[in-house]
Write a protein that holds these residues in place. Sequence first.
Motif, PDB file in Angstrom:
ATOM      1  N   VAL A   6      -4.284  -1.013  -0.454  1.00 34.10           N
ATOM      2  CA  VAL A   6      -4.576  -0.865  -1.917  1.00 34.10           C
ATOM      3  C   VAL A   6      -4.628   0.467  -2.368  1.00 34.10           C
ATOM      4  O   VAL A   6      -4.285   1.078  -3.699  1.00 34.10           O
ATOM      5  CB  VAL A   6      -5.849  -1.638  -2.282  1.00 34.10           C
ATOM      6  N   SER A   7      -5.097   1.434  -1.650  1.00 34.74           N
ATOM      7  CA  SER A   7      -5.182   3.000  -2.082  1.00 34.74           C
ATOM      8  C   SER A   7      -3.800   3.639  -2.139  1.00 34.74           C
ATOM      9  O   SER A   7      -3.544   4.583  -2.713  1.00 34.74           O
ATOM     10  CB  SER A   7      -6.007   3.808  -0.981  1.00 34.74           C
ATOM     11  N   PHE A   8      -2.758   2.832  -1.355  1.00 39.68           N
ATOM     12  CA  PHE A   8      -1.440   3.446  -1.528  1.00 39.68           C
ATOM     13  C   PHE A   8      -0.434   2.600  -2.526  1.00 39.68           C
ATOM     14  O   PHE A   8       0.110   3.116  -3.093  1.00 39.68           O
ATOM     15  CB  PHE A   8      -0.675   3.117   0.089  1.00 39.68           C
ATOM     16  N   ILE A   9      -1.052   1.237  -2.658  1.00 38.86           N
ATOM     17  CA  ILE A   9      -0.202   0.544  -3.674  1.00 38.86           C
ATOM     18  C   ILE A   9      -1.326   0.108  -4.432  1.00 38.86           C
ATOM     19  O   ILE A   9      -2.029  -1.352  -4.303  1.00 38.86           O
ATOM     20  CB  ILE A   9       0.707  -0.698  -2.889  1.00 38.86           C
ATOM     21  N   PRO A  10      -1.665   0.533  -5.536  1.00 37.82           N
ATOM     22  CA  PRO A  10      -2.784  -0.040  -6.540  1.00 37.82           C
ATOM     23  C   PRO A  10      -2.343  -1.197  -7.123  1.00 37.82           C
ATOM     24  O   PRO A  10      -3.153  -1.995  -7.416  1.00 37.82           O
ATOM     25  CB  PRO A  10      -2.707   1.001  -7.727  1.00 37.82           C
TER      26      PRO A  10
ATOM     27  N   LEU B 138      -1.138  -3.735  -5.815  1.00 37.40           N
ATOM     28  CA  LEU B 138      -1.342  -4.976  -4.583  1.00 37.40           C
ATOM     29  C   LEU B 138      -2.651  -5.835  -4.873  1.00 37.40           C
ATOM     30  O   LEU B 138      -3.873  -5.051  -5.139  1.00 37.40           O
ATOM     31  CB  LEU B 138      -1.468  -4.150  -3.213  1.00 37.40           C
ATOM     32  N   ASN B 139      -2.372  -7.028  -5.116  1.00 37.01           N
ATOM     33  CA  ASN B 139      -3.453  -7.970  -5.305  1.00 37.01           C
ATOM     34  C   ASN B 139      -3.826  -8.768  -4.049  1.00 37.01           C
ATOM     35  O   ASN B 139      -3.052  -9.660  -3.444  1.00 37.01           O
ATOM     36  CB  ASN B 139      -3.244  -9.132  -6.616  1.00 37.01           C
ATOM     37  N   LEU B 140      -5.226  -8.402  -3.567  1.00 38.24           N
ATOM     38  CA  LEU B 140      -5.534  -9.023  -2.329  1.00 38.24           C
ATOM     39  C   LEU B 140      -5.633 -10.526  -2.161  1.00 38.24           C
ATOM     40  O   LEU B 140      -5.575 -11.189  -1.214  1.00 38.24           O
ATOM     41  CB  LEU B 140      -6.769  -8.197  -1.667  1.00 38.24           C
TER      42      LEU B 140
END
Length: 870
Positions: free
Chosen positions: A833-837, A839-841
């Motif tokens: 998530v820190s690299f791809i903001p 991104l929805n987990l």
Amino acid sequence: MKQPSLAHSVRVHVWSASLGRLSVRTETAALQRSSVGASVGVSASVSASVGVGVSASVGVGVRSVFLSKSELMATRKRNGIPLSSLNPKFLHTNSTSHTWPFSAIAELIDNAYDPDVCAKQFWIDWTHIKGLDCLSFMDNGAGMNRARLHKMLSFGYSKKKAVGDHVPVGIYGNGFKSGSMRLGRDAIVFTKTKDSMSIGLLSQSYLQAIKAQQIMIPILTFRRDEQNLAEDAASLDAILSHSLFSTEKELFSELRAIGTAGPTGTRIIIWNLRMTTSGKTEFDFDVDKYDIQIRANASENIAESWAMMPESSYSLRAYCSILYLKPRMQINIRGHRVKTQLIYKSLAHIANDHYRPSFLTERIRITFGFNTKSREHYGIMMYHKNRLIKAYEKVSCQRKAERKGVGVIGVIECNFLQPTHNKQDFDDTDKYRKTMHNLSIKLEEYSNEIRYKRKKEDPKCTVPIEDTAKVPDQVWVQCDSCLKWRRLPDGFDCSRLPEKWFCNMNHDPQFRSCMVEEELDDIDEEQKSYPKPFKRQKRNSKSLQEENVPEGLATSSPVSPLPARQPKNSVSRHIYPSENMPSLEHRPQMPLINLTALSDQLKRTKWKHSSTEETSTSGVIQSWPPLPLNEPPDGGGTSIHSHFSPVMKEEQRKSEVVENLNSDEQMSNTESRLAEMFEPYQEPVEEDEEEWHDREESDTTEIDLTLEDLPRSDCKQEGGKVHDTEEELWRQQQDKLLEMMREAVKERDTCREELEVLRGHCATLEDGRSQLQSRLEKVEEEKASLSTLCDQLKCELEMLKVKKDGEQIGDSAVRQERRKLRKLRVSLGRLLVSFIPALNLEQLDFNSDIVDKLLEQVLQEVSSFQLKAA
């Protein structure tokens, strides 16, 4: 007086120059020994009288001297009475009672067999220890504590008692000492109980080395923690110095060797074995690696010398196989089990006889049979309390020139006789000699009966029964687990048996478990003696010969003597005069009529009436004349005693019936009519005398006849003719007698018909039993097959369970790995998530490899960025 000083003993000599009285009294005032020496105070008074009398007193004191042998023995007293001593030389003297080495080994086996030890297994082996040949003996019995070991190494202590039907062999308390010292000069005993371990040494070499004057037996006891008692230090030093084992570690290794056989037991090692003149041991260990044999003389051919004697006389394995009548212990020689045998059940043509000594109230069973291995080895096997005492002892009939009973073996347990010191013979008493004499008679009877039976079965056979091949009548095998004996099917080949056999291998399902008791002997077979037709035929032939002897040659007496032996059910009967005579219908029917004897009686009567010189006085029955004489005898009363029960009674009656017939035609007609009626009774009836008296099953009765009791009639003759009335009376009695015989024949025919009917019923029942037996066998086979199938199914079920359990374990491991992987992917998602903001987990499927692919893309971008930066 100068005080004497002696090195070993003090001797006071008093003598007198002339005849007189001399008395010496010596008193020991004090006796004290120390490590340095001894202190002795002796006072002696000597009085001698010569003529009037002279007296003198001498006082002697000796200090620091050694005691002599006689003084040492004199010091051992109890209540003031000297005790006997035992010199070490007695060990060798005592061992000379065993002239045969196997008898010495048997003593050691008996100690393990007896109920106080009750070993299940016994091992005999040959080993080398420090370059010396040694014999080792080990059992897994109860072992011995210190007190029992001390008594075993001493002389005459035996308190063995029977346990149930297990009777001890040892009775003298001397077996170990005589047996071990016969085999070698030295023996050491290792024994273990549940509480202690002990070691004892009985060694002639040790006693000789220390120059002992008494028998000394070092005994050492260890606790279970392997710590010896403090008072055993001297015994430990003696054992380590004068035995094969020089360290405590070696002693413990021998004690631990007992543990391989069981938690308790005893181990004996004998060395310095007896040697022959050639310098070799008397045992040969090289001929058979699984046996111990007696070495043959160098001057003899081994094959020839051994062939002439039974194998048990030179082979320890063969001797141990017959050592006990019913073996209870398994014996192993040099690592291989001895195949013991029930010798009384391993013979051919087995027959049980009985011997009733006059000094016993019970009968002793004797088993006879033929040796199935060699016809040259035969005789009586004599046991005492289950232990073999004399093997292949030939009785008198087997020692004669005609050699009767060749190949026949007899087995008897003589508990009523007393064995000798070495248990290889019996005391030569009156009981023993009577027993041997009767055994010879019984064995000769058996031999004759077997020959007679064979000749009757096959009259054309010319091969003696001794030369025919034989197999044992029964086959028995011992279970290696419970040591019980099981019977195998007759004719079973013992070579097919495995090395180890157990009860669950038994063909008989009734005895297929070690929990089932042994198959008992048939009680009826145990009590009955075998039939003896040859003996009965011989006795009957002799009786017929005595019957046909003319009465004139026999001694007549007014009263007939009774026989020496009578059956208990014998009855004496008398034929009363005609006025008191019972009716013919109440008289017993005759089972046997001897036509030969009756014909002789008729001829004798015919000759009697043909003589014109014979007359009889009124009221007197004239005695019968002898056949060879031509002159009629003088009249007189006589008595006749019959030994043929109802047979002779009826014969005498027939002779009296026809006695007054005076014509040849009447005589011939009567003889032919009687012969025709008596023909069905010519079949001989045989009865064994021993069974007659022992079982009390005889149907015959002893009958005494006297001529004075016979029916009387006036026998006056006028001009050689008999009165018509008397002749008519005799004819009427004859007709009644013939009518009685006809009725007897009818009854016999009826009995035969009933017997045939019963036989038919028995055959039907036997067929039904056979059918049921066959059905039972089929059911047993089906049961066995179902049992096998059940076992197979159980095995498959177990395999399936194992497989299922394995699969379950595998599934659980996979699930656990998946949970770890999911957890790892969740952590990586948070990192991404820190690299791809964007991104929805919540929308990611962590069970798939989407996170892995995203991670690979991020890693590639980071790598490219680093390359650009560089």
